[in-house]
Design an enzyme around this catalytic site. Structure first.
Site, short mmCIF file in Angstrom:
data_model
loop_
_atom_site.label_atom_id
_atom_site.label_comp_id
_atom_site.label_asym_id
_atom_site.label_seq_id
_atom_site.Cartn_x
_atom_site.Cartn_y
_atom_site.Cartn_z
CE1 TYR A 56 -3.50 3.16 0.91
CE2 TYR A 56 -2.45 3.26 2.95
CZ TYR A 56 -3.09 3.13 1.97
OH TYR A 56 -3.70 4.62 1.89
CE LYS B 204 -3.59 5.67 -1.55
NZ LYS B 204 -4.55 6.16 -2.17
N1 LIG Z 1 -8.94 5.75 5.65
C1 LIG Z 1 -7.99 6.10 5.93
O1 LIG Z 1 -7.72 6.40 7.32
C2 LIG Z 1 -6.91 6.61 5.23
C3 LIG Z 1 -5.57 7.31 5.78
C4 LIG Z 1 -4.83 7.26 4.74
C5 LIG Z 1 -4.98 7.37 3.11
N2 LIG Z 1 -6.50 7.15 3.08
C6 LIG Z 1 -6.52 7.50 1.37
O2 LIG Z 1 -8.02 7.76 1.57
C7 LIG Z 1 -8.68 7.27 0.49
C8 LIG Z 1 -10.01 6.98 0.42
O3 LIG Z 1 -10.12 6.50 2.35
P1 LIG Z 1 -11.35 5.66 2.92
O4 LIG Z 1 -10.87 4.68 3.80
O5 LIG Z 1 -12.49 6.86 2.81
O6 LIG Z 1 -12.02 4.82 1.90
P2 LIG Z 1 -13.16 3.79 1.70
O7 LIG Z 1 -12.98 1.96 1.58
O8 LIG Z 1 -14.00 4.82 2.49
O9 LIG Z 1 -13.17 4.40 0.39
C9 LIG Z 1 -13.50 3.64 -0.65
C10 LIG Z 1 -13.89 3.77 -1.94
O10 LIG Z 1 -13.05 3.15 -3.06
C11 LIG Z 1 -13.81 1.80 -3.62
N3 LIG Z 1 -13.27 1.43 -4.78
C12 LIG Z 1 -12.31 0.56 -3.95
N4 LIG Z 1 -11.40 -0.12 -5.01
C13 LIG Z 1 -12.50 0.23 -6.02
C14 LIG Z 1 -11.81 0.42 -8.02
N5 LIG Z 1 -11.52 -0.46 -8.13
N6 LIG Z 1 -12.74 1.05 -8.29
C15 LIG Z 1 -13.88 1.79 -8.52
N7 LIG Z 1 -13.72 2.15 -6.73
C16 LIG Z 1 -12.74 1.58 -5.80
C17 LIG Z 1 -14.47 1.16 -2.64
O11 LIG Z 1 -15.77 0.36 -3.05
C18 LIG Z 1 -15.02 2.97 -1.96
O12 LIG Z 1 -16.28 2.76 -2.29
C19 LIG Z 1 -7.88 5.77 -0.42
O13 LIG Z 1 -6.86 6.35 -1.13
C20 LIG Z 1 -6.67 5.64 0.93
O14 LIG Z 1 -6.27 4.83 0.17
C21 LIG Z 1 -6.97 6.34 4.08
#
Ligand SMILES: NC(=O)c1ccc[n+]([C@@H]2O[C@H](COP(=O)([O-])OP(=O)(O)OC[C@H]3O[C@@H](n4cnc5c(N)ncnc54)[C@H](O)[C@@H]3O)[C@@H](O)[C@H]2O)c1
Length: 278
Positions: free
Chosen positions: A169, A173
């Site tokens: 991951y 990123k």
């Molecule tokens: N949540 C955290 O703590 C956190 C921390 C650092 C970075 N991020 C980044 O923030 C972003 C959102 O994270 P989140 O936790 O809100 O995620 P989330 O799981 O709530 O939302 C991600 C969405 O992406 C969709 N998805 C997954 N694979 C897909 C694909 N191949 N095509 C289209 N849609 C797809 C999923 O169905 C989901 O609805 C991500 O890029 C994640 O890496 C999150």
């Protein structure tokens, strides 16, 4: 230079802009918050996700801001899905001003020496190739318009090592951060800005599920909180203001920036004591 009193105030609104948010289907997730936030700021928002049910819920909420939004099931790792998604944006709006890439795959959290090749490939396919395919499709449209803005969602994991099985991951990123810089340099002269928002640990449905387990709540959560100077997990809504700013004219010279929205996580020296003695 014009005297300050003659300068119009900076424009933070997105009135009349067309935005596409991929990964907007997880209710309570960052993409969901960003789609609604961009709509509140005035943009017409199209959304995509692999989760049909979540997508439909976000679409219903977006309908409060205007006509039924374009909501399409699309896997960003599949080139045909991306082509079809952008073709639908062309048909519906005839333009694209803002692309926000949000999805991520994290199929297994195992130690690197135990990682299955298929899981490594899936993370690369969604987290990196998928972002590239969407950027490429957006750039082709934005180049002919001579205007556009892309926001990639990166992570604190792309700048520092998290451990706990985060290697694949984190690698994807970090690559997205570099892709953001390269695209910003490549297309800055064409009126296109490319930036990234770097979240830290956020209270999304995924993290909420982890909090149900005592081991995570009692052992992992305190360590996470110790790395967040504001003393709290991030909230999906925390990303809305920064995203609206980056997409707006107020950020017209902001290009190639990796913006941590992390409560100070990346500013913190991991080797420090961080607290004063009581
Ligand atoms: N949540 C955290 O703590 C956190 C921390 C650092 C970075 N991020 C980044 O923030 C972003 C959102 O994270 P989140 O936790 O809100 O995620 P989330 O799981 O709530 O939302 C991600 C969405 O992406 C969709 N998805 C997954 N694979 C897909 C694909 N191949 N095509 C289209 N849609 C797809 C999923 O169905 C989901 O609805 C991500 O890029 C994640 O890496 C999150």
């Amino acid at each position: 230079m014009r005297p300050a009193s003659n300068c119009p105030p900076p424009r933070f609104d997105l009135d009349g802009r067309v935005a596409l948010v991929t990964g907007a289907g997880a209710n309570g997730g960052i993409g969901h918050a960003l789609a609604l936030g961009l709509a509140r700021a005035g943009a017409r928002v199209a959304i995509a996700d692999i989760d049909a049910e979540g997508l439909a819920t976000t679409a219903r909420e977006l309908a409060d801001f205007g006509p039924a939004p374009l909501a399409r099931i699309a896997d960003i790792a599949v080139a045909e899905d991306v082509d079809a998604l952008f073709a639908e944006v062309d048909r519906e709006f005839g333009r694209l001003d803002i692309l926000v890439n949000v999805p991520f795959a994290f199929p297994s959290r195992v130690r690197p020496h135990e990682l299955a090749a298929a899981d490594w490939e899936r993370m690369l396919a969604v987290n990196l190739t998928g972002y590239f395919l969407c950027c490429q499709a957006a750039l082709r449209r934005m180049l002919s318009a001579g205007l556009g803005c892309i926001i990639n969602i990166g992570s604190n994991a792309g700048e520092t090592a998290l451990g706990r099985g985060a290697l694949p991951y984190s690698c994807t990123k970090a690559a997205v951060h570099q892709m953001t810089r390269e695209l910003a340099v490549e297309y800055g002269g064409a009126g296109i800005r490319v930036n990234a928002i770097l979240p830290a640990q956020t209270l999304t449905p995924g993290l909420r599920a982890h909090l149900e387990t005592p081991r995570f709540r009692d052992h992992v959560l305190p360590r996470i909180l110790a790395g967040l100077p504001q003393g709290r997990l991030l909230d999906p809504e925390d990303y809305v203001g920064p995203a609206v700013f980056l997409a707006s004219d107020a950020a017209r010279a902001v290009n190639g920036v990796l913006l941590p929205v992390d409560g100070g996580n990346l500013a913190m020296n991991g080797g420090g004591s961080h607290t004063w003695p009581a």
